[in-house]
Design a protein around this motif. Structure first.
Motif, PDB file in Angstrom:
ATOM      1  N   SER A   1       0.583  -1.206   0.129  1.00  5.63           N
ATOM      2  CA  SER A   1      -0.018  -0.396   0.240  1.00  5.63           C
ATOM      3  C   SER A   1       1.036   1.359   0.202  1.00  5.63           C
ATOM      4  O   SER A   1       1.906   1.364   0.926  1.00  5.63           O
TER       5      SER A   1
ATOM      6  N   ARG B   1       0.401   5.272   0.631  1.00  5.72           N
ATOM      7  CA  ARG B   1       0.224   6.560   0.617  1.00  5.72           C
ATOM      8  C   ARG B   1       0.464   7.437  -0.459  1.00  5.72           C
ATOM      9  O   ARG B   1       1.814   8.435  -0.187  1.00  5.72           O
TER      10      ARG B   1
ATOM     11  N   LYS C   1      -3.137  -1.416  -3.191  1.00  4.33           N
ATOM     12  CA  LYS C   1      -4.212  -0.435  -2.800  1.00  4.33           C
ATOM     13  C   LYS C   1      -3.512   0.932  -3.291  1.00  4.33           C
ATOM     14  O   LYS C   1      -2.768   1.095  -2.683  1.00  4.33           O
TER      15      LYS C   1
ATOM     16  N   ASN D   1      -4.906   5.216  -3.381  1.00  4.01           N
ATOM     17  CA  ASN D   1      -5.591   6.299  -3.530  1.00  4.01           C
ATOM     18  C   ASN D   1      -5.478   7.538  -3.981  1.00  4.01           C
ATOM     19  O   ASN D   1      -3.731   8.190  -3.174  1.00  4.01           O
TER      20      ASN D   1
ATOM     21  N   THR E   1      -7.623  -2.635  -4.946  1.00  8.58           N
ATOM     22  CA  THR E   1      -8.857  -1.604  -4.393  1.00  8.58           C
ATOM     23  C   THR E   1      -7.968   0.370  -4.947  1.00  8.58           C
ATOM     24  O   THR E   1      -6.759  -0.068  -4.586  1.00  8.58           O
TER      25      THR E   1
ATOM     26  N   ILE F   1      -8.676   4.131  -6.501  1.00  7.56           N
ATOM     27  CA  ILE F   1     -10.015   5.590  -6.231  1.00  7.56           C
ATOM     28  C   ILE F   1      -9.192   6.320  -6.968  1.00  7.56           C
ATOM     29  O   ILE F   1      -7.830   6.230  -6.295  1.00  7.56           O
TER      30      ILE F   1
ATOM     31  N   SER G   1      -9.697  10.191  -7.215  1.00  7.21           N
ATOM     32  CA  SER G   1     -10.232  11.516  -7.359  1.00  7.21           C
ATOM     33  C   SER G   1     -10.620  11.756  -8.277  1.00  7.21           C
ATOM     34  O   SER G   1     -10.181  12.262  -9.235  1.00  7.21           O
TER      35      SER G   1
ATOM     36  N   TYR H   1     -12.700  -0.649  -7.446  1.00  6.12           N
ATOM     37  CA  TYR H   1     -12.536   0.670  -7.639  1.00  6.12           C
ATOM     38  C   TYR H   1     -13.476   1.923  -7.689  1.00  6.12           C
ATOM     39  O   TYR H   1     -14.564   1.562  -7.392  1.00  6.12           O
TER      40      TYR H   1
END
Length: 127
Positions: free
Chosen positions: A42, A44, A65, A67, A88, A90, A92, A112
């Motif tokens: 993951s 960030r 994952k 984002n 996963t 995402i 934006s 997703y």
């Protein structure tokens, strides 16, 4: 910054072995192949990032994952190519451009979320 090689707000390389990584605030561009082949699960991505260059996360086969924050405007060619476990995602609302094969050969078996339908259409057409 230890495991991060950063110059002029561009993250050129991650050389660590952490499974869960937080990119430092202030990084504006995740450079070409910066995480290529890393074993991260993951990542960030901070709001300071505006671009993810080509192959930035390619071959991160354990990546599950991501984002992508709203300040990111562009996701480069093959940026997440062959992230086999990616399930996963995402993206934006700020993303304006997704280059060819940005998410080719990814998992996507589960979740997703894309904020604009045209991004989904472009993503599917390019892969």
């Amino acid at each position: 910054m230890g495991d991060f090689k950063i110059r002029n707000n561009i993250l050129f390389r991650y050389s660590g072995n952490e499974r869960y990584v937080t990119i430092p605030m202030g990084v504006e561009i995740i450079g070409d192949s910066a995480f290529y082949g890393c074993s991260v699960k993951s990542v960030r991505i901070p709001s300071s990032v505006t671009e993810i260059e080509r192959r930035a996360f390619a071959q991160c086969k354990s990546l599950e994952k991501v984002n992508i924050p709203s300040n990111v405007r562009r996701i480069g060619e093959s940026a997440f190519n062959e992230c086999l476990e990616l399930n996963t995602l995402i993206i934006s609302e700020g993303v304006e451009e997704i280059d060819n094969n940005a998410f080719s050969k990814c998992g996507f078996c589960c979740n997703y979320k894309l904020y604009y339908f045209h991004l989904l259409c472009n993503l599917l057409l390019k892969n």
